[in-house]
Scaffold this motif. Structure first.
Motif, PDB file in Angstrom:
ATOM      1  N   UNK A   5      10.555  11.877  -1.804  1.00  0.00           N
ATOM      2  CA  UNK A   5       9.647  11.999  -2.949  1.00  0.00           C
ATOM      3  C   UNK A   5       8.936  10.679  -3.253  1.00  0.00           C
ATOM      4  N   UNK A   6       7.651  10.778  -3.549  1.00  0.00           N
ATOM      5  CA  UNK A   6       6.859   9.605  -3.887  1.00  0.00           C
ATOM      6  C   UNK A   6       6.099   8.999  -2.729  1.00  0.00           C
ATOM      7  N   UNK A   7       6.438   9.409  -1.491  1.00  0.00           N
ATOM      8  CA  UNK A   7       5.734   8.891  -0.315  1.00  0.00           C
ATOM      9  C   UNK A   7       4.398   9.610  -0.186  1.00  0.00           C
ATOM     10  N   UNK A   8       3.316   8.827  -0.117  1.00  0.00           N
ATOM     11  CA  UNK A   8       1.962   9.361   0.020  1.00  0.00           C
ATOM     12  C   UNK A   8       1.320   8.798   1.283  1.00  0.00           C
ATOM     13  N   UNK A   9       0.386   9.512   1.861  1.00  0.00           N
ATOM     14  CA  UNK A   9      -0.434   9.024   2.973  1.00  0.00           C
ATOM     15  C   UNK A   9       0.396   8.491   4.140  1.00  0.00           C
ATOM     16  N   UNK A  10       1.475   9.184   4.475  1.00  0.00           N
ATOM     17  CA  UNK A  10       2.377   8.728   5.537  1.00  0.00           C
ATOM     18  C   UNK A  10       1.716   8.881   6.899  1.00  0.00           C
ATOM     19  N   UNK A  55       2.532   5.451  -5.570  1.00  0.00           N
ATOM     20  CA  UNK A  55       1.698   5.400  -6.771  1.00  0.00           C
ATOM     21  C   UNK A  55       1.960   4.154  -7.594  1.00  0.00           C
ATOM     22  N   UNK A  56       3.221   3.684  -7.606  1.00  0.00           N
ATOM     23  CA  UNK A  56       3.570   2.540  -8.448  1.00  0.00           C
ATOM     24  C   UNK A  56       4.868   1.902  -7.963  1.00  0.00           C
ATOM     25  N   UNK A  57       5.271   0.844  -8.640  1.00  0.00           N
ATOM     26  CA  UNK A  57       6.470   0.100  -8.246  1.00  0.00           C
ATOM     27  C   UNK A  57       7.729   0.954  -8.326  1.00  0.00           C
ATOM     28  N   UNK A  58       7.814   1.826  -9.326  1.00  0.00           N
ATOM     29  CA  UNK A  58       9.020   2.656  -9.453  1.00  0.00           C
ATOM     30  C   UNK A  58       9.148   3.638  -8.288  1.00  0.00           C
ATOM     31  N   UNK A  59       8.042   4.187  -7.806  1.00  0.00           N
ATOM     32  CA  UNK A  59       8.087   5.081  -6.647  1.00  0.00           C
ATOM     33  C   UNK A  59       8.499   4.307  -5.394  1.00  0.00           C
ATOM     34  N   UNK A  60       7.979   3.091  -5.240  1.00  0.00           N
ATOM     35  CA  UNK A  60       8.344   2.236  -4.105  1.00  0.00           C
ATOM     36  C   UNK A  60       9.825   1.868  -4.175  1.00  0.00           C
ATOM     37  N   UNK A  61      10.306   1.499  -5.346  1.00  0.00           N
ATOM     38  CA  UNK A  61      11.717   1.148  -5.516  1.00  0.00           C
ATOM     39  C   UNK A  61      12.622   2.339  -5.219  1.00  0.00           C
ATOM     40  N   UNK A  76      -1.282   1.219  -7.048  1.00  0.00           N
ATOM     41  CA  UNK A  76      -1.006   1.780  -5.735  1.00  0.00           C
ATOM     42  C   UNK A  76      -0.426   0.662  -4.856  1.00  0.00           C
ATOM     43  N   UNK A  77       0.683   0.962  -4.205  1.00  0.00           N
ATOM     44  CA  UNK A  77       1.315   0.036  -3.266  1.00  0.00           C
ATOM     45  C   UNK A  77       1.173   0.614  -1.868  1.00  0.00           C
ATOM     46  N   UNK A  78       0.725  -0.205  -0.956  1.00  0.00           N
ATOM     47  CA  UNK A  78       0.604   0.187   0.446  1.00  0.00           C
ATOM     48  C   UNK A  78       1.712  -0.526   1.212  1.00  0.00           C
ATOM     49  N   UNK A  79       2.555   0.242   1.885  1.00  0.00           N
ATOM     50  CA  UNK A  79       3.674  -0.290   2.667  1.00  0.00           C
ATOM     51  C   UNK A  79       3.412   0.012   4.139  1.00  0.00           C
ATOM     52  N   UNK A  85      -0.840  -4.726  -2.661  1.00  0.00           N
ATOM     53  CA  UNK A  85      -1.533  -4.041  -3.748  1.00  0.00           C
ATOM     54  C   UNK A  85      -2.967  -4.539  -3.738  1.00  0.00           C
ATOM     55  N   UNK A  86      -3.891  -3.671  -4.063  1.00  0.00           N
ATOM     56  CA  UNK A  86      -5.301  -4.047  -4.078  1.00  0.00           C
ATOM     57  C   UNK A  86      -5.580  -5.033  -5.200  1.00  0.00           C
ATOM     58  N   UNK A  87      -6.505  -5.933  -4.958  1.00  0.00           N
ATOM     59  CA  UNK A  87      -6.917  -6.895  -5.971  1.00  0.00           C
ATOM     60  C   UNK A  87      -7.915  -6.266  -6.926  1.00  0.00           C
TER      61      UNK A  87
END
Length: 96
Positions: free
Chosen positions: A33-38, A59-65, A1-4, A94-96
């Motif tokens: 598409x792919x944006x969560x928790x906006x 969800x992942x790097x590909x969704x962020x990209x 999970x990536x938080x932006x 990203x969470x540790x």
């Protein structure tokens, strides 16, 4: 999970119609598409100079990209963000 997230201050007067139009345009990024928790939030801390924050998850790097190159995001950055944001700080984690 990536938080932006991005904390930012606009060039517009607080409470102006221009500010409202910017925030409405920003909200359309949640349709990508792919944006969560906006969320768009108003800053309440006196410890920094920013007025707003926008945050979302992927969800992942590909969704962020995919978000970063999506035409809606690219157009928003070119037509609104670069012209109307006076100052910002981006925070991607990203969470540790």
């Amino acid at each position: 999970m990536i938080r932006h997230a991005a904390l930012f201050r606009l060039t517009h007067p607080k409470g102006s119609e221009a500010e409202t139009r910017f925030l409405e345009a920003l909200a359309t990024l949640s349709d990508i598409p792919g944006v969560l928790d906006f969320a768009i939030s108003r800053e309440i801390s006196p410890k920094n100079a920013f007025d707003f924050a926008v945050s979302m998850s992927f969800a992942d790097q590909s969704a962020y990209d995919a978000y970063n190159v999506h035409p809606l995001h690219v157009t928003f950055v070119q037509d609104k963000w670069l012209l109307e944001v006076a100052e910002f700080m981006e925070h991607d984690t990203v969470a540790l």
